[in-house]
Design an enzyme around this catalytic site. Structure first.
Site, PDB file in Angstrom:
ATOM      1  N   GLY A 165       0.835  -1.206   0.000  1.00  0.00           N
ATOM      2  CA  GLY A 165       0.000   0.000   0.000  1.00  0.00           C
ATOM      3  C   GLY A 165       0.861   1.244   0.000  1.00  0.00           C
ATOM      4  O   GLY A 165       1.902   1.283   0.648  1.00  0.00           O
ATOM      5  N   ASN A 166       0.415   2.244  -0.754  1.00  0.00           N
ATOM      6  CA  ASN A 166       1.108   3.523  -0.774  1.00  0.00           C
ATOM      7  C   ASN A 166       0.154   4.592  -0.295  1.00  0.00           C
ATOM      8  O   ASN A 166      -0.867   4.828  -0.913  1.00  0.00           O
ATOM      9  CB  ASN A 166       1.549   3.876  -2.199  1.00  0.00           C
ATOM     10  CG  ASN A 166       2.938   3.373  -2.490  1.00  0.00           C
ATOM     11  OD1 ASN A 166       3.730   3.174  -1.561  1.00  0.00           O
ATOM     12  ND2 ASN A 166       3.232   3.178  -3.759  1.00  0.00           N
ATOM     13  N   GLY A 167       0.457   5.196   0.827  1.00  0.00           N
ATOM     14  CA  GLY A 167      -0.411   6.259   1.328  1.00  0.00           C
ATOM     15  C   GLY A 167       0.314   7.585   1.268  1.00  0.00           C
ATOM     16  O   GLY A 167       1.481   7.646   0.863  1.00  0.00           O
ATOM     17  N   ALA A 168      -0.406   8.642   1.647  1.00  0.00           N
ATOM     18  CA  ALA A 168       0.195   9.970   1.654  1.00  0.00           C
ATOM     19  C   ALA A 168       1.265  10.047   2.742  1.00  0.00           C
ATOM     20  O   ALA A 168       2.245  10.770   2.615  1.00  0.00           O
ATOM     21  CB  ALA A 168      -0.867  11.023   1.892  1.00  0.00           C
ATOM     22  N   PHE A 169       1.058   9.266   3.828  1.00  0.00           N
ATOM     23  CA  PHE A 169       1.936   9.406   4.992  1.00  0.00           C
ATOM     24  C   PHE A 169       2.842   8.216   5.221  1.00  0.00           C
ATOM     25  O   PHE A 169       3.731   8.258   6.045  1.00  0.00           O
ATOM     26  CB  PHE A 169       1.095   9.639   6.245  1.00  0.00           C
ATOM     27  CG  PHE A 169       0.134  10.764   6.079  1.00  0.00           C
ATOM     28  CD1 PHE A 169       0.600  12.056   5.930  1.00  0.00           C
ATOM     29  CD2 PHE A 169      -1.226  10.523   6.036  1.00  0.00           C
ATOM     30  CE1 PHE A 169      -0.290  13.106   5.754  1.00  0.00           C
ATOM     31  CE2 PHE A 169      -2.117  11.566   5.871  1.00  0.00           C
ATOM     32  CZ  PHE A 169      -1.645  12.861   5.726  1.00  0.00           C
ATOM     33  N   VAL A 214       3.616   0.823   2.682  1.00  0.00           N
ATOM     34  CA  VAL A 214       3.617  -0.476   3.348  1.00  0.00           C
ATOM     35  C   VAL A 214       4.178  -1.519   2.394  1.00  0.00           C
ATOM     36  O   VAL A 214       3.757  -1.608   1.239  1.00  0.00           O
ATOM     37  CB  VAL A 214       2.197  -0.886   3.803  1.00  0.00           C
ATOM     38  CG1 VAL A 214       2.241  -2.201   4.569  1.00  0.00           C
ATOM     39  CG2 VAL A 214       1.556   0.202   4.654  1.00  0.00           C
ATOM     40  N   LYS A 222       5.694  -0.938   7.630  1.00  0.00           N
ATOM     41  CA  LYS A 222       5.263   0.418   7.299  1.00  0.00           C
ATOM     42  C   LYS A 222       6.440   1.362   7.445  1.00  0.00           C
ATOM     43  O   LYS A 222       7.153   1.319   8.447  1.00  0.00           O
ATOM     44  CB  LYS A 222       4.142   0.804   8.277  1.00  0.00           C
ATOM     45  CG  LYS A 222       3.331   1.992   7.867  1.00  0.00           C
ATOM     46  CD  LYS A 222       2.085   2.092   8.730  1.00  0.00           C
ATOM     47  CE  LYS A 222       1.302   3.333   8.389  1.00  0.00           C
ATOM     48  NZ  LYS A 222       0.044   3.407   9.122  1.00  0.00           N
ATOM     49  N   ASP A 228     -10.540   6.829  11.187  1.00  0.00           N
ATOM     50  CA  ASP A 228     -10.342   6.555   9.760  1.00  0.00           C
ATOM     51  C   ASP A 228     -10.874   5.167   9.407  1.00  0.00           C
ATOM     52  O   ASP A 228     -10.242   4.408   8.671  1.00  0.00           O
ATOM     53  CB  ASP A 228      -8.855   6.684   9.404  1.00  0.00           C
ATOM     54  CG  ASP A 228      -8.627   6.870   7.900  1.00  0.00           C
ATOM     55  OD1 ASP A 228      -9.616   7.027   7.155  1.00  0.00           O
ATOM     56  OD2 ASP A 228      -7.457   6.842   7.481  1.00  0.00           O
TER      57      ASP A 228
HETATM   58  N1  ADE Z   1      -1.626  -3.586   3.372  1.00  0.00           N
HETATM   59  C1  ADE Z   1      -1.543  -2.708   4.377  1.00  0.00           C
HETATM   60  N2  ADE Z   1      -1.294  -3.342   5.523  1.00  0.00           N
HETATM   61  C2  ADE Z   1      -1.214  -4.664   5.245  1.00  0.00           C
HETATM   62  C3  ADE Z   1      -0.997  -5.839   6.022  1.00  0.00           C
HETATM   63  N3  ADE Z   1      -0.802  -5.771   7.322  1.00  0.00           N
HETATM   64  N4  ADE Z   1      -1.011  -7.025   5.391  1.00  0.00           N
HETATM   65  C4  ADE Z   1      -1.221  -7.072   4.073  1.00  0.00           C
HETATM   66  N5  ADE Z   1      -1.435  -6.024   3.301  1.00  0.00           N
HETATM   67  C5  ADE Z   1      -1.429  -4.823   3.880  1.00  0.00           C
END
Ligand code: ADE
Length: 323
Positions: A34-38, A41, A76, A186
């Protein structure tokens, strides 16, 4: 003096319970979860002998133990352009997750790296990823016809009952957070994660705050406008009851299999839209009794919104009835 020294050592040791040496972590840079603003991951692996809070599923307990086997994790990390404020919030999140404790329906931290230059948060890995993408991927599998092949994966022929189970699990996790007086702020399908066996876990505590007394107010920062209660939009007020409103929007996402809420309304128009009495409409495949609950979560007065305990009882009843 000696007492202070012993205390300092005890403090340091307590920190070590969470601290994972950077050398024991492998961040898979090309496996982005995952790519977030902050934060970004990544998929990661914990290697070597490290103290870990490993979840023992049969006992439902978090056990502290040494692990010398490889352990899958989600890691993260702050993005390269992160500023001082982002750093502060990241460390806030680390401290917050230490206090979180273990619950089946809440993502738990396995450890962290609190190196001031490159801090990392290591959490449980959830194989099926985030619920929003999962719902969108399986949109045509919801209540599909019997001979629909579900991409060859029969287990993903989702029925109403599967969605009700996810809703129940989220109310269970939220009841736990609220019992500790934590406001999530959130709650949305993008922040729910799914494990291999379809256990739903509440994740992303970047905006989580402790609800000390009455209302937590804050200005500035970026907030999820379309998931926010009217009083959060108008007065920047957050409470346990504003999480309940967000849960209603989450239910809309769940029963539409990942639709965007209020697609035609601009974020700046949301206050007027809600004040005029408008609410999200009933998704076509959403049972009436669930839409009734959704409408309650969007009551203008926070006191009229149910608590997560009550919502959990409602979903418990629905699951029993459908058996
Ligand atoms: N994407 C964001 N957090 C995650 C996680 N803990 N496991 C798998 N995908 C994710």
């Amino acid at each position: 003096n000696q007492y202070m020294e012993i205390r300092a050592i005890a403090e340091a040791n307590k920190k070590d319970v969470w601290e994972i040496p950077q050398n024991n972590l492998l961040v898979h840079e090309n496996h982005i979860l995952g790519n977030g603003a902050f934060a970004n991951v990544y998929k990661g692996t914990i290697i070597g002998k490290v103290p870990l809070f490993v979840v023992n599923n049969s006992l439902n307990l978090a056990l502290e133990r040494e692990s010398d086997t490889q352990y899958e994790a989600a890691i993260k990390r702050l993005p390269a352009h992160a500023d001082e404020q982002n750093h502060r919030e990241f460390f806030h999140e680390i401290e917050f997750m230490k206090k979180l404790g273990y619950h089946t329906h809440v993502i738990s931290m396995l450890g962290c790296v609190s190196n001031p230059f490159e801090p990392l948060i290591v959490v449980e890995y959830c194989e099926k990823g985030d619920l929003l993408k999962f719902l969108r991927r399986h949109k045509d599998c919801y209540q599909a016809h019997k001979d629909h092949d579900c991409h060859g994966e029969a287990e993903f022929c989702l029925r109403v009952k599967d969605l009700v189970s996810i809703a129940w699990q989220v109310t269970d996790g939220m009841s736990y957070l609220h019992s500790k007086n934590f406001i999530h702020r959130d709650l949305a399908a993008r922040n729910i994660l799914l494990t291999r066996n379809m256990t739903a876990k509440i994740g992303d505590f970047g905006l989580c705050r402790y609800a000390d007394s009455a209302l937590y107010t804050t200005r500035g920062g970026r907030f999820p406008i379309k998931w926010m209660a009217l009083e959060s939009l108008k007065l920047y007020e957050f409470s346990l009851k504003t999480d309940v409103w967000s849960f209603g929007v989450f239910l809309f996402e769940l029963f539409t299999m990942g639709d965007v809420p209020y697609p035609t309304i601009q974020p700046t128009e949301m206050i007027d839209h809600l004040e005029a009495g408008n609410r999200l409409s009933q998704p076509t495949k959403c049972p009436n009794e669930i839409y009734e609950l959704m409408k309650l979560t969007w009551s203008e007065s926070p006191e009229s919104r149910p608590e997560f305990n009550e919502l959990r009882s409602e979903f418990t009843n629905m699951l029993n009835l459908e058996d």
